[in-house]
Scaffold this active site. Structure first.
Site, PDB file in Angstrom:
ATOM      1  NE  ARG A 273      -3.794   0.199   2.289  1.00 18.26           N
ATOM      2  CZ  ARG A 273      -4.536   0.598   3.327  1.00 18.26           C
ATOM      3  NH1 ARG A 273      -4.525  -0.108   4.459  1.00 18.26           N
ATOM      4  NH2 ARG A 273      -5.270   1.684   3.236  1.00 18.26           N
TER       5      ARG A 273
ATOM      6  CB  CYS B  13      -1.966   4.059   9.407  1.00 16.80           C
ATOM      7  SG  CYS B  13      -3.316   4.665  10.427  1.00 16.80           S
TER       8      CYS B  13
END
Length: 280
Positions: free
Chosen positions: A179, A235
């Site tokens: 990611r 995050c």
């Protein structure tokens, strides 16, 4: 340096301690009722349930990320309502590697309540160790929780933008590497990372068995960092950054901030730059 973790044994010895409150933070992303249902089935005796999206987050808006910080007055009222005040030690646990428990830990740190720890292992570890569980719901004796908000613990998008690429600032992306590199993005509409961010996957805070690593192991994880730097952690939505913040604190780093909106906030602005290569 005092630890932000509590062992299974120590919690077992404090189950009847009136100055210890246990908060069950189990939550499964994408299955919003699973954590509460698991809690109702069985939990650590005396534990109250805290829901990531109902208690520890605000409603999602156009900007601000997928798990915005909750209304702090409402959170303080909830904490007081279950019997937490300045003298109470709060122990948080989950069954998700500590990510949800760390979110609660961070929020309480943000509210100025330093007497907050995360259980060193998961609820599953607790059960496998033979410690007691119950389906009985605890009785609350309300107290007054008075927050002392630590504004320096959190940054919002404008503050992050001002610090991008600045000397003495390290930006950490806590998501898994694929990611971070923009190779896949299962949740947010845009893939990639905030430019200049380095990658430290939050699950590297844990041992292979799923318990928290010791302080010296956390220091080894972050040996590439300058302890004098200001460290900003993000995050996807401001949840799994918090285990890295706890790990950094265990490793001795003090100047650590959470970018609360995280990637889901950053990518909600089409004009924001995006990185897709290591260190870009």
């Amino acid at each position: 340096m005092s630890s932000h973790l509590m062992s299974l044994h120590e919690l077992a010895e404090n189950l009847s301690n009136p100055n210890v409150k246990i908060l069950d933070c189990r939550f499964v992303l994408g299955q919003p009722h699973a954590g509460r249902e698991a809690y109702l089935q069985d939990h650590i005796p005396g534990a109250f349930y805290c829901d990531l999206e109902q208690d520890l987050s605000a409603k999602v808006e156009a900007h601000g990320g997928r798990h915005p910080l909750p209304n702090l007055d409402e959170l303080a009222a909830k904490l007081g309502g279950i019997g937490i005040d300045a003298q109470t030690t709060v122990v948080a646990y989950d069954d998700q590697g500590g990510a949800m428990a760390a979110r609660l830990w961070w929020l309480l740190q943000y509210l100025g309540h330093d007497k907050t720890v995360v259980l060193e292992s998961s609820y599953t570890h607790w059960k496998h160790a033979g410690h007691p569980t119950t389906s009985e719901l605890p009785h609350a004796t309300p107290k007054t929780f008075t927050p002392s908000i630590q504004h320096t613990h959190v940054y919002h998008i404008d503050e992050v933008k001002k610090r991008l690429g600045q000397p003495g600032v390290t930006l950490i992306d806590a998501r898994e590497e694929r990611r971070y590199l923009g190779l896949e993005e299962p949740i947010d509409p845009v893939a990639g990372h905030i430019p200049s961010a380095i990658n430290h996957f939050w699950k590297d805070s844990l041992t292979e068995e799923g318990s928290w690593k010791q302080a010296e192991q956390q220091r080894a994880r972050f040996e590439d960092l300058n302890p004098d730097d200001e460290i900003i952690v993000y995050c996807g939505s401001g949840v799994t950054a918090t285990p890295n913040i706890l790990a950094l604190r265990e490793a001795g780093f003090q100047n650590v901030k959470l970018y609360a909106g995280s990637w889901s906030d950053w990518c909600s602005y089409p004009e924001n730059p995006i990185g897709t290569k290591q260190g870009e």
